[in-house]
Structures are given as C-alpha cells and as structure tokens.
Design a protein around this motif. Structure first.
Motif, PDB file in Angstrom:
ATOM      1  N   ASN A   1       2.379   5.249  -3.286  1.00  0.00           N
ATOM      2  CA  ASN A   1       1.927   6.557  -2.797  1.00  0.00           C
ATOM      3  C   ASN A   1       2.849   7.201  -1.770  1.00  0.00           C
ATOM      4  O   ASN A   1       2.544   8.278  -1.267  1.00  0.00           O
ATOM      5  CB  ASN A   1       0.506   6.492  -2.185  1.00  0.00           C
TER       6      ASN A   1
ATOM      7  N   TYR B   1       9.741  10.394   0.198  1.00  0.00           N
ATOM      8  CA  TYR B   1      10.644  10.692   1.306  1.00  0.00           C
ATOM      9  C   TYR B   1      10.522  12.151   1.754  1.00  0.00           C
ATOM     10  O   TYR B   1      10.366  13.068   0.950  1.00  0.00           O
ATOM     11  CB  TYR B   1      12.093  10.425   0.878  1.00  0.00           C
TER      12      TYR B   1
ATOM     13  N   ALA C   1      -5.440   4.608   3.040  1.00  0.00           N
ATOM     14  CA  ALA C   1      -6.166   5.742   2.453  1.00  0.00           C
ATOM     15  C   ALA C   1      -5.978   5.824   0.946  1.00  0.00           C
ATOM     16  O   ALA C   1      -6.794   6.412   0.233  1.00  0.00           O
ATOM     17  CB  ALA C   1      -5.734   7.052   3.116  1.00  0.00           C
ATOM     18  N   GLY C   2      -4.869   5.262   0.449  1.00  0.00           N
ATOM     19  CA  GLY C   2      -4.642   5.277  -0.995  1.00  0.00           C
ATOM     20  C   GLY C   2      -4.214   6.618  -1.535  1.00  0.00           C
ATOM     21  O   GLY C   2      -4.223   6.843  -2.741  1.00  0.00           O
ATOM     22  N   ALA C   3      -3.848   7.542  -0.660  1.00  0.00           N
ATOM     23  CA  ALA C   3      -3.391   8.864  -1.100  1.00  0.00           C
ATOM     24  C   ALA C   3      -1.931   9.023  -0.705  1.00  0.00           C
ATOM     25  O   ALA C   3      -1.392   8.261   0.086  1.00  0.00           O
ATOM     26  CB  ALA C   3      -4.246   9.950  -0.448  1.00  0.00           C
ATOM     27  N   SER C   4      -1.292  10.046  -1.255  1.00  0.00           N
ATOM     28  CA  SER C   4       0.147  10.202  -1.034  1.00  0.00           C
ATOM     29  C   SER C   4       0.439  10.601   0.407  1.00  0.00           C
ATOM     30  O   SER C   4      -0.326  11.299   1.063  1.00  0.00           O
ATOM     31  CB  SER C   4       0.707  11.235  -2.005  1.00  0.00           C
ATOM     32  N   PHE C   5       1.572  10.120   0.893  1.00  0.00           N
ATOM     33  CA  PHE C   5       2.032  10.459   2.229  1.00  0.00           C
ATOM     34  C   PHE C   5       3.544  10.392   2.221  1.00  0.00           C
ATOM     35  O   PHE C   5       4.156   9.946   1.235  1.00  0.00           O
ATOM     36  CB  PHE C   5       1.428   9.522   3.288  1.00  0.00           C
ATOM     37  N   GLN C   6       4.164  10.821   3.327  1.00  0.00           N
ATOM     38  CA  GLN C   6       5.622  10.884   3.372  1.00  0.00           C
ATOM     39  C   GLN C   6       6.166  10.180   4.600  1.00  0.00           C
ATOM     40  O   GLN C   6       5.502  10.075   5.635  1.00  0.00           O
ATOM     41  CB  GLN C   6       6.084  12.351   3.367  1.00  0.00           C
TER      42      GLN C   6
END
Lengths: 381, 248
Positions: free
Chosen positions: A224, A227, A249-254
């Motif tokens: 998830n 960059y 959280a299991g959601a996308s992040f950067q």
C-alpha cells in the motif's frame, strides 16, 4: 498454592541478568515489574541477547503455601507434544516442533529454589535462575512461554499453577533514539508497539547485520505504500506512531527517503543495531526501482533530480561507510537505456565513489552528491 | 532553511509577499467534512512540530472509493512569518530540487509539485502553512481541493451573532509595537475554529494553545486599525466581535 507475581525486569539499571526497560508506546507510563500479576493482564518482557551474561534471573512470589515451611519450587515448560499416532501424528509433531522452535518457549525453565512460606502461607520475592533457555541463540522474535510451576514433595514434582509470558528477543540493547532510562517517563524507552513489528520483520536474525538487512527489506516492501518527494512522517521528530497507524490502516499512503531512513534506522536500532540517518545533496539519479515498484515493469524504473536524498548509515556518514536504503533499489546493470534491469536493495552497501559496486555510482548519474556530515537519530513521537 | 535553498527560491522576495498592512489569524483549524463534498474524513491526528507550531493531519477518502485519498496537513504557527518558516522547512525536506510556483490566489505564497511527481500543493495563509497531497492508488488533482480549503479559511461568515469580546490590554496601539488583545468567547460556545482578521495591522499569537485567550496586534502604521473575530462550530451560528483602534 498459587503464583502471585513474576518479575522479569527486576533491575531497571541493567540488561545482563534480566529484561529490558519497555513501554507500550509514546503515551502512558513505562511497563514495570512485576510483568505478571495474578488477576491482571500480563505485560510482555524483552531481552537483549548480546547483553546477557551467564546467569539470567527472574523473581516470583507465591501464596497459599504450607505455613512456616520451606519447599523446593521450579517452573518448567508446559509444552506437551501432540499424542497422536500414525502419519497424521508424525505430521502434527513436525508442525508443532517447527512452531515451537519459531515462536515457543525461549525462556527455558526456572531452576528449582528453596522457598520459605510464613505463617500465612506467603513467600517473599524469590530469585530463580533461568536454565535451558535460548535467549542467546534463538534470534530476534516474539515468543510465548507457558510455565508449569511445581513443588517437590516425597521425591516427586507436583504442578500447582500455570503462567504465560510473552517475550521479545532483540540482538542487543537498543541504540538511539531508544534509551534504557531507569527513571521518569522517558518516551524513548523501547515501545512494544514497535517491537511487535520489528521482531516480526526481522524474525530469526542473530546479528546486527542480519537484523538491519531484514528491517530494510521490510520497509522497502510494505504493501500500500508509494513514493512521494515530500517528507510525510516528520523531519524534526519522527512520527513513528503515525507511520505505524498508516501501516495498520491497510490503505494507501506515501513515503519519501527521509521517512524510509527514519523507519530503517529506528526499527533497526530498536533491535540493537547502530545506524544513523544522514543526507547528501544535489544529484540527478540513474534509473532506480521506485518504492514498491515491479522490477519487470520498465516504467517503475525512474530517475529524479533531487535536492537531497536521506538514507541509513552504519556507524557514521562518510564515503567509506556502509549504507542502508529502504526507499529504492538500484540497478546493477550498466546500461540505463535498455530494458534490462538488475534490482539490488542497498543493504550494507559501500557508499563509495566511482566503484561500480558502490552505491554512489549506482544511484547518481550526475551532480555533486555532497555528503552532509550531520548524523541523526530522530526522537520518536 | 539552507542558504542555498533561500537563494534558489529568492526567499527575500517570497517573504515580501506576506501582507504588511493586514493580518489573518486562524486558531484551531482542521478541515471539516461538510466543507469537502464527495469526501469522507477517515483520520485526524495532532502531531508535534517545531516549537511554536502544531500539525493537524487529516486523511480523506472518496465516498465512493478508497482508491482516491487526500492528506491535508495544516501547521498552525504563531504568525504568518512562522508559517512561512514552516513552508521553508517543507521545501528543505522535499527531495525535489525545485518545486513550481503555485497558482496566483492560492494563499499568500504557494508551491506545487511539478508534473510527473505525485500531486501536492503547499501554501501559506495567515499563520497557517498547509500541504494538500494526493496519496491514493489513483492520483487526484489537488489544486481544487487546496483552493477550496483556502477559500474556506479566507471567508468571513455572512451571518453571525455578536458575542466575542476583544479587549486590548493596557497601553495604546503604536506602530510596530505588538499589543496584546484579550479574546473572550462565550463560555457556552465551544469553537472548532477562531478566525481573526485585521486591516491596518499584522496578527500573531504568543503560543499555539488548545483554547486561545489572546492574540498580538501590531499596527502597520499610524491610523485606524479594524479587527473582526469569528468563533465557528459545526452546525451552529457563528459568534463574532469587532474592535476599532487608532494607532499612533
């Protein structure tokens, strides 16, 4: 007769004979002995393999014993191999043995000691030596020990109680930003929330090099994530809590390089490594595999014009030092223009200069790449 | 901010874009769900920043899909100068060698990631430095998001009831000298956000706190200074107050 308390970190000033100082996370107060108390939720303990001496001890207190009497007590591993015959039984036994080796009892047994009970049947706090333990050999991990407590009578041992203990094992005493402060409410005492992740990622590592490599691989391969050039998890302090929340959280992040360097150094040093964060400036990069990129997808091999890049350094910042970069994978193939790429995660790679095996050569196409000789270990919040 | 970057961005010229003769102060701001239709706020964190700053981070998902996500970091500082320093820090710790100037009208000062980088915008309005970034699997255009957030800050409520008391402490208003002004919000009103606007003066706060009780007003020159303050809470009528001073 019952066990009332078990103490693992009975000496907060040392780590050679007992467990490390811990806390759960930035909030609250430190975890203090007794970690096991009858009727209360058990708290974990952690040991640093490299710091342990020849005699590792716990302390325990008992109630319900025979008044004004001395008994020999001990604790032994309560694991019983599965009793089933045939092929299934053999398979179960193998699986049980593997699971036990990976996650089972690492504390061994508590060697028998004579324990005196007063007129009310209570004992004082009694010291037991750990025997048959694997604290120096099992490697990094989180493991559970279930002890059967026994007393000796008429030549035989008789069980009277059972206790369960969760134990973290790290390679050595955690290095900065982590501390082993014995007093006050120091938020830089190792967090069990962070140990849960670090010990899982580096499970089985027995040396600092192995631990740092596994942490770097783990940081580089979290699902998830992708960059961004912007620092997302702090550049004064390290937003470790926020980073772990993003992971969970299991959601996308950067993330950017500072975030990855913070993660590599902070989690590695939690296991007893000795890394630092450090930057170098002004470069056009060769094509490298972006965070969470697929090495067979040419578009995931990217080049950037960077004002700076931040990575993990072993011991110090310098051209002759080894580095750990969890943010990218370099291309060991010499032809940037073709579709052939050989991905290598920079783990204990010499920063160097012009050598083709050196990190600098593999990352920087052009530009000064000037080192900033300011090694950091950011405070975790 | 490194000297090299200050030269690169001509930071002296950037600082001159901060208004000299008016001020905006925003106390306790975090983007609210009702201000961003089509988005659901899924996280709110308050994170420590440098001394004199507080970072409120919100994460947003599209109501119909988790594939689009936005992160909005609002750094509350003590002043517009402080907010500009916070922006400088974010440029310092952005790996890109150069960010592009943001669109005119986005804050006092703004920068954006260039094409090819994940979308992000950084801007200063009043004592706030804000970053809006697209962080989901699918990139979204974030200038609309950022502009909407900026507009919500700059807007003054059309309808409000009197109730905020602004009381200068002892001493008159003098050009260039910070004057403490007490800020009294009705006890039965728990604001989500306090906005203070001034004409003829700059505004600051001595520290970032949970419940602001005063601010600093520095007249830009001799003459009239007008101040308006609004206390806002979701679902409630705003409460306002005003003050007019004559500065020496």
């Amino acid at each position: 007769m019952k066990v009332e308390e078990v103490h693992f970190n009975h000496d907060p000033t040392g780590a050679s004979a007992d467990a490390l100082n811990l806390r759960v996370n930035a909030g609250g107060t430190p975890i203090t002995a007794p970690e096991w108390v009858r009727g209360a939720a058990a708290k974990p303990a952690a040991y640093a393999a490299g710091a342990l001496g020849s005699n590792i001890t716990i302390k325990a207190r008992f109630s319900g014993g025979p008044p004004n009497t001395t008994l020999k007590l001990r604790a032994v591993d309560s694991f019983v191999p599965p009793a089933q015959g045939g092929c299934l039984g053999i398979l179960l036994a193998i699986v049980a043995a593997i699971l036990r080796a990976l996650f089972g009892n690492v504390l061994g047994d508590a060697k028998e000691v004579a324990v005196s009970f007063d007129g009310a049947g209570n004992s004082g706090l009694v010291t037991f030596s750990l025997v048959n333990h694997k604290l120096k050999t099992a490697g990094v991990g989180v493991r559970t020990t279930e002890w059967k407590w026994q007393y000796r009578k008429q030549g035989g041992w008789h069980s009277f109680d059972t206790t369960r203990h969760r134990t973290y094992l790290v390679v050595d005493v955690p290095a900065g930003p982590w501390t082993q402060s014995a007093s006050g409410n120091d938020t830089q005492v190792p967090w069990t929330d962070a140990l849960d992740k670090a010990c899982r990622w580096a499970h089985g590592a027995k040396t600092p090099d192995q631990a740092a490599e596994r942490i770097t691989r783990a940081i580089n391969s979290r699902p998830n994530q992708s960059y961004t050039p912007a620092t997302m998890f702090g550049f004064y302090d390290y937003f470790l809590t926020s980073y772990m929340n993003a992971l969970d959280a299991g959601a996308s992040f950067q993330l950017n390089c500072t975030d990855c360097a913070n993660a590599v150094v902070t989690f590695s040093n939690l296991l007893g490594c000795d890394l630092w964060e450090g930057r170098f400036f002004n470069m056009v990069t060769r094509r490298f595999l972006t965070l969470n990129g697929d090495p067979v997808v040419d578009a995931d091999w990217v080049s950037w014009t960077w004002g700076y890049h931040e990575i993990g350094w072993l011991n110090a910042v310098g051209a002759d030092q080894d580095i750990y970069d969890g943010c990218l994978q370099v291309d060991m193939d010499d032809d940037d223009a073709d579709l052939v790429h050989v991905a290598r995660l920079p783990v204990k790679m010499r920063f160097g200069s012009t050598g083709s095996e050196h990190y600098r050569y593999r990352l920087i196409q052009s530009g000064a790449g000037t080192l900033e000789n300011i090694p950091r270990r950011r405070t975790v919040v | 901010m490194r000297e090299e970057l200050q030269r690169q961005y001509d930071w002296v010229a950037v600082r001159e874009r901060l208004p000299a003769d008016r001020g905006d102060l925003f106390l306790g701001f975090a983007p609210a769900e009702q201000e961003h239709p089509g988005w659901r706020r899924v996280a709110l964190e308050v994170l420590p920043e440098a001394p004199g700053r507080r970072l409120r981070r919100t994460v947003w998902e599209g109501v119909d899909t988790r594939d689009i996500r936005v992160q909005a970091d609002v750094i509350e500082c003590t002043s517009a100068d402080g907010a500009l320093d916070a922006l400088g820090d974010r440029l310092e710790y952005n790996q890109l060698a150069q960010l592009d100037p943001g669109p005119a009208g986005l804050g006092y000062v703004s920068f954006v990631h260039p094409a090819g980088a994940p979308p992000a915008a950084f801007f200063v309005r009043g004592n706030l430095c804000t970053m809006v970034a697209s962080i989901g699997r699918r990139a979204v255009e974030i200038l609309t998001w950022a502009s909407r957030l900026d507009s919500n800050l700059a807007d003054r409520p059309a309808i409000s009831r009197e109730g905020v008391i602004l009381r200068p402490r002892n001493g008159g208003a003098r050009t260039g000298t910070p004057l403490p002004v007490e800020l009294e919000i009705p006890l039965d009103f728990q604001p989500d956000l306090v906005k203070v606007f001034a004409e003829g003066a700059r505004l600051a706060q001595s520290e970032v706190t949970d419940r602001p009780r005063s601010f600093l007003l520095t007249p830009s020159g001799p003459g009239e200074v007008r101040v308006q303050a609004f206390a806002l809470a979701a679902g409630k009528e705003a409460v306002s107050g005003s003050l007019v001073l004559e500065a020496d």
